[in-house]
Design an enzyme around this catalytic site. Structure first.
Site: not given
Length: 341
Positions: A234, A279
């Protein structure tokens, strides 16, 4: 109750509480991790410095015990996943970690490829072999090959891609054997494995592994990346931006703290990731002013849309920017005005 009996019950309760902390449930729990500056992690030889920072964002993921499961159940920004949603039932924790690190390596090399090509720098490759990403239970390779094994020869032939390996093996007849030369923990080994049909409804045969290319990228100037403790794909977008920024004279950070997430493909496509809510929280806590999120071509449930909702929920001033490609991110940063003190 006597004092002695009461003491024994207290000790027993303490032991049971301690033991339950080490009893893992068939679930994983994810929670907000951190946003980490990339300049100390990535170093392009002779690269340009930057006023601001590009930051990758992480999610803390771990097996759930009774306590973490209960806490996650009542926490808005912690997620509970069934074991099979994170890793196959037959895959061990060690194999899962090895797979995540391999995904990180692929992400790292792809980010380098994208950044160097965008900067007009030459890119070359060295093929090391075929990486075993997973082994299918019940197929011939089960018990003979393991996740993380590096195949470098089949029947005395060396291949230059996992696709060539697949084409060779699927060209065999059921019951025929292939001689696999491979490395495990640095030691060379060989094993003979028969090919088998995957199911009765198909004529397609194989040995029962998911292979992937294990290759190194060769670039000039050299770039060093310290990613030993980071897993998964990611961070690809942010890796590519940090490398590109060090390769070019223009500072694309413009003095801002810029976080983000998203996988990166060789053609520069930015892909969806998991844990976008966590996040966003990690980036906000770390002082990020801008967050780049995968737009997924306007999909209703895109990472970008979820990120916008989460940013609104936590009342952050951080700007959420949608990107579908590496070029989208660079175009936005080029138009960004320099930060004034």
């Amino acid at each position: 109750m006597s004092r002695k009996a009461s003491f024994r019950l207290t000790i027993l309760a303490a032991v049971l509480l301690l033991a339950s902390a080490f009893y893992y449930l068939p679930y994983y729990v994810s929670k907000p991790g951190m946003a980490k500056e990339l300049e100390p992690i990535i170093e392009v030889e002779g690269g340009y410095e930057e006023e601001g920072s590009f930051m990758l964002t992480t999610v803390r993921m771990g097996r759930a015990n009774i306590y973490s499961y209960v806490i996650a159940h009542f926490s808005k920004y912690q997620e509970i996943y069934k074991l099979e949603e994170i890793r196959p039932e037959h895959e061990t924790d060690e194999q899962y970690t090895a797979r995540q690190l391999h995904l990180m390596d692929n992400s790292k090399y792809t980010a380098m490829e994208v950044a160097y090509k965008e900067a007009g720098k030459p890119v070359d490759y060295h093929f090391n072999g075929i990486y075993v990403v997973s082994v299918v239970p019940g197929m011939p390779a089960d018990g003979k090959l393991e996740v993380g094994d590096q195949l470098f020869g089949v029947d005395g032939t060396e291949f230059q891609s996992s696709q060539q390996f697949i084409e060779y093996v699927t060209g065999k007849k059921e019951g025929e054997k292939v001689e696999i030369a491979f490395k495990r923990n640095g030691k060379k080994r060989t094993v003979s494995i028969p090919v088998k049909r995957f199911d009765n409804r198909s004529e397609r045969v194989g040995i029962g592994i998911v292979p992937d290319d294990d290759k190194e990228i060769i670039v000039e100037p050299e770039v060093k990346m310290k990613t030993d403790e980071i897993g998964g794909p990611s961070a690809g977008l942010m890796f590519s931006l940090e490398i590109y920024n060090q390769l070019t004279k223009e500072d694309f950070t413009k003095g801002y703290q810029i976080a983000g997430t998203g996988t990166i493909s060789s053609d520069g496509t930015v892909g969806r990731i998991g844990g976008i809510e966590q996040k966003i929280i990690a980036a906000d806590k770390s002082g990020a002013e801008i967050f780049l999120a995968p737009a997924e071509n306007g999909a209703e449930d895109s990472n970008y849309n979820v990120a916008v909702k989460t940013a609104r929920d936590i009342d952050t001033k951080m700007k959420i920017i949608p990107v579908d490609t590496f070029d989208d991110a660079v175009s936005y940063l080029q138009k960004l005005k320099e930060k004034t003190s």
